[in-house]
Write an enzyme that holds these catalytic residues in place. Structure first.
Site, mmCIF file in Angstrom:
data_model
loop_
_atom_site.group_PDB
_atom_site.id
_atom_site.type_symbol
_atom_site.label_atom_id
_atom_site.label_comp_id
_atom_site.label_asym_id
_atom_site.label_seq_id
_atom_site.Cartn_x
_atom_site.Cartn_y
_atom_site.Cartn_z
ATOM 1 N N GLU A 34 0.815 -1.214 0.000
ATOM 2 C CA GLU A 34 0.000 0.000 0.000
ATOM 3 C C GLU A 34 0.847 1.262 0.000
ATOM 4 O O GLU A 34 0.501 2.255 -0.636
ATOM 5 C CB GLU A 34 -0.935 0.015 1.228
ATOM 6 C CG GLU A 34 -2.089 -0.969 1.135
ATOM 7 C CD GLU A 34 -1.661 -2.406 1.347
ATOM 8 O OE1 GLU A 34 -0.571 -2.632 1.914
ATOM 9 O OE2 GLU A 34 -2.413 -3.302 0.955
ATOM 10 N N HIS A 45 -11.903 -6.081 7.787
ATOM 11 C CA HIS A 45 -12.649 -5.851 6.553
ATOM 12 C C HIS A 45 -13.876 -4.998 6.807
ATOM 13 O O HIS A 45 -14.826 -5.024 6.035
ATOM 14 C CB HIS A 45 -13.063 -7.187 5.904
ATOM 15 C CG HIS A 45 -11.909 -8.048 5.535
ATOM 16 N ND1 HIS A 45 -11.280 -8.870 6.442
ATOM 17 C CD2 HIS A 45 -11.238 -8.203 4.371
ATOM 18 C CE1 HIS A 45 -10.274 -9.495 5.846
ATOM 19 N NE2 HIS A 45 -10.226 -9.110 4.600
#
Lengths: 432, 376
Positions: free
Chosen positions: A126, A196
């Site tokens: 990322e 999540h």
């Protein structure tokens, strides 16, 4: 490793749905399995998977942007990206797994249409995704980066906060990465648990130089995403993943823009202001109906849409009108964005800040001006006699949020700020 | 993957390395390698072989339990052109740069060195708040800058001002940034040495090393073509950068150059490096292996420089720096309103309110602030 396994898990389910990605072929596949379709044969309530905690309310069909098509949230994102790549030859899309269409199908068809030089995968990194995005944005390309889950944005936090947000300021406007947009799935999904389900907007709210935008619906998503992509500042666009398939409505095929930093009053009311963003807007909408039905209370419902820079005026004007404010978000209570709204609202609405409205008893002056009882526009010259003109909240501001815990798995139904918790808080405010 | 490559090199030496390199080039890359290759799913899959079938692995099986020692693998060799006395070792590697270019390299390094000495002193005297010198690393800056086109975009870190010096960034602007005065293009927002210049294609420096760290790690481990060079050898840096640039553009792939050098000065004016390294070590690099000295030996041996020119240049460069320095010191600082602009392209309403509230605050409490030094 767990990340890879989890992502692979999503991926496998999607691959099962077919490479061409027609979700409707396998209605039980992917995200929707279980929680949108309660298990039909199981009697035992304890075993039944959770039904959704909200009901998506589509907006009326938009007429001012030309022909529309029924799209769900991920399709409206694809449409926005398609429009962008079509009209901006420097636009590129990149991130983990975007090439085959993305783990949430947001980029389906784009690589075939625009080529591998414009829609491409990145390594699982990322920091690199955002760092690379900043780099190409500095050279002038329109960089549309995807972070696969908002929960994984943190390795890129340094790049976002220390580099992207500060690029223009620190260079004296010699350089900027304004053409960078970061998209990321956000929010609870029924079974996402710690990694999540997160809503990290509050971390970024504390960072001047970036914009953070969260849509509540497909129509909003496309217009807001296009605005983010075209905005000359780095933007983070969080997409409520639970709405990817659950939310569907008519969305214009052609590009259109919804302005940033403008909240939307989606329902007017007079007794209490409810503010939320993303999925939670649908929860508070339902709470407004419940309040009307059970308590006879008229609620003003506001979708904040842009977290920073946020539309202080719309919220304050509403609270001056109603005298009560409830803010709700899934993210944990402490340090959540509701605390910023709450602080600002309770402090503001002094005459220097909002010299044009005062809520209070009707006075001879307001009668002369012919205004409604509770909303008096003020011309400063008339104010000498009414010094105590600061906001008079009828009740303390209410925040209904997630608990100060990581997002739990099996306990999700207890964790989330559902309509019952919001309703209860509203009831207490009314009776204050 | 790094382990696989390391393992390949231990047991298969060159062959393993080229195998690894071949495999790395075959990886589908984010930047789209020029050569086409079949997608991973369609590669030949022969389960009859007893070789490892892990995707991307180039190693062989071993049935002996052995741990790899971290420092046993021989290091990547260091490319150089000149020896420590500035003599060309292999004439075919001499870039044969024209006299003007070599003099420009030399003068850029020495002018930077002079500016460093004066500005470091000025911090000690309390005239600027902070400074970082470039002592010892000048060769890496100018060697690479000379090999690039002037329009190539450079993302520098805080100890790479030599690139700007080579690109003729005026002393006035170096000083303006250090003083944060009204001429600073950065509008007084950053600590000293955080220069930037759009015209010279040098992106404004930032303090964090974040952008460099992922790329500074081992190039081969990341599947990037890499070379290690003697950073104190300006010609080696020049050659490596020139070739890397040519190939990066031609082959559309990244290249990593690890320029080995030694930071002779303290990290910054806030640092006393004798706390963590020996003075002898520092002296060695200063006296025996300094990029400026090595290039000077080369210039002398070519007959392009002599002691007189050296003295004259030292005097001239010092004078230029002092002039710029005195001028920079006299200028006012920018208007405090510039504290608020450029956060976004447009100023948000809430920020404008904060700007107005500072203005109001200064109306009452202005005497407690150094307003005299700032532009009205």
């Amino acid at each position: 490793m767990a990340v890879v396994a989890a992502a692979a898990g999503w991926l496998l389910r999607l691959r099962a749905a077919g490479a061409e990605g027609h979700w409707r072929r396998l209605p039980g596949a992917g995200l929707a399995r279980g929680f949108l379709h309660p298990a039909a044969t199981v009697e035992d309530a304890a075993q039944r998977r959770q039904v959704a905690h909200f009901t998506f309310q589509p907006d009326p069909e938009p007429r001012e942007y030309g022909q529309t098509q029924k799209m769900n949230l991920f399709q409206s994102v694809t449409s926005a990206l398609d429009n962008s790549l079509a009209k901006d030859p420097t636009a590129v899309i990149f991130g983990e797994d975007v090439a085959f269409g993305g783990v949430f199908r947001c980029t389906v068809g784009l690589r075939d249409k625009y080529g591998k030089d414009r829609v491409f995968n990145t390594p699982l990194c990322e920091q690199g995704i955002v760092g690379f995005g900043i780099g190409i944005a500095v050279t002038g390309a329109t960089a549309i980066a995807e972070i696969q889950f908002a929960d994984y944005i943190f390795p890129a936090f340094d790049q976002i906060v220390n580099e992207a947000a500060k690029y223009r300021y620190r260079s004296g406007d010699l350089f900027n990465c304004g053409s960078l947009t970061i998209r990321s799935p956000w929010g609870c999904v029924g079974h996402g648990a710690l990694y999540h389900s997160q809503s990290p907007e509050a971390f970024f709210a504390h960072c001047p130089g970036i914009k953070v935008v969260i849509p509540r619906s497909p129509f909003q998503a496309k217009g807001l995403l296009l605005s983010c992509i075209e905005d000359k500042n780095p933007c983070i666009f969080f997409e409520p993943k639970i709405l990817y398939r659950a939310a569907a409505e008519e969305v214009p095929i052609e590009p259109y823009n919804i302005p940033l930093s403008q909240a939307e009053v989606i329902q007017e009311g007079s007794d209490v202001t409810l503010v939320a963003w993303g999925t939670q807007v649908h929860v508070i909408r339902e709470v407004a109906s419940m309040a009307k039905e059970k308590l006879g209370v008229s609620c003003e419902v506001i979708d904040l849409r842009t977290i920073i820079p946020w539309d202080v005026d719309t919220i304050c004007k509403s609270v001056i009108k109603t005298g009560r404010l409830l803010i709700s978000h899934e993210a944990p209570l402490t340090g959540g964005f509701a605390s910023e709204i709450s602080s600002t609202v309770q402090k503001l609405c002094r005459i220097e800040d909002y010299p044009f409205y005062k809520r209070g008893k009707q006075t001879k002056k307001s009668k002369l001006l012919g205004q409604a009882q509770w909303l008096t526009p003020v011309i400063p010259a008339l104010w000498e006699a009414e010094e105590e003109c600061f906001l008079n909240l009828e009740a303390p501001i209410s925040r209904v949020c997630g608990y100060d815990t990581p997002f739990p798995h099996i306990f999700e139904p207890f964790y989330i700020p559902d309509k019952w918790k919001c309703y209860d808080a509203l009831r207490k405010m009314i009776n204050y | 993957m790094a382990v696989a490559i390391a393992a390949a090199r231990v047991w298969r030496l060159n062959r393993g390395l080229s195998q690894a390199a071949l495999l790395l080039l075959r990886q589908p890359g984010a930047r789209g390698l020029a050569r086409s290759h079949p997608p991973r799913q369609q590669q030949q899959f022969s389960s009859l072989d007893d070789k490892p079938q892990f995707p991307g692995a180039s190693a062989e099986f071993i049935d002996k339990l052995e741990f790899i020692q971290p420092n046993v693998i021989s290091g990547i060799p260091i490319y150089r052109v000149m020896d420590r006395q500035g003599q060309i070792i292999n004439p075919s590697e001499d870039p044969h740069l024209p006299k003007e270019k070599v003099l420009k390299l030399y003068k850029s390094m020495t002018l930077l060195n002079t500016m460093d000495r004066i500005l470091y002193e000025s911090q000690r005297q309390g005239r600027i708040s902070f400074y970082m010198t470039n002592y010892g690393e000048e060769g890496t800056h100018v060697g690479s800058a000379a090999a690039l086109d002037n329009t190539d975009l450079v993302f520098g870190q805080y100890r790479e001002a030599g690139v700007l010096m080579y690109r003729d960034y005026p002393l006035e602007l170096f000083m303006a940034q250090c003083y944060g005065n009204i001429s600073d293009l950065g509008k007084g927002r950053q600590m000293p040495v955080h220069y930037g210049c759009k015209e010279r294609h040098f992106v404004t420096i930032s303090s964090p090393l974040a952008t460099q760290i992922p790329q500074a790690a081992r190039g081969p481990g990341y599947g990037i073509m890499s070379i290690r060079v003697d950073g104190n050898d300006v010609f080696a840096v020049y050659n490596a950068t020139k070739e890397a640039r040519r190939r990066a553009v031609a082959e559309n792939q990244p290249f990593l150059i690890e320029a080995m050098t030694y930071r002779i000065g303290h990290h910054s004016t806030s640092d006393d490096s004798s706390a963590y390294r020996s003075v002898d070590e520092v002296n060695y690099w200063d006296k025996q292996d300094h990029p400026i000295s090595r290039l000077r030996h080369y210039l002398l041996s070519q007959g392009w420089w002599d002691e007189e020119q050296e003295k004259a240049w030292r005097k001239q460069s010092r004078r230029k720096v002092m002039e710029a320095f005195e001028q920079a010191e006299r200028k006012p600082k920018p208007n405090p309103n510039l504290l608020f602009s450029d956060v976004y392209q447009e100023m948000p309403a809430q920020l404008r309110k904060q700007q107005e509230s500072l203005a109001r605050h200064l109306q009452t409490y202005g005497e407690h602030y150094p307003l005299d030094h700032f532009d009205k």
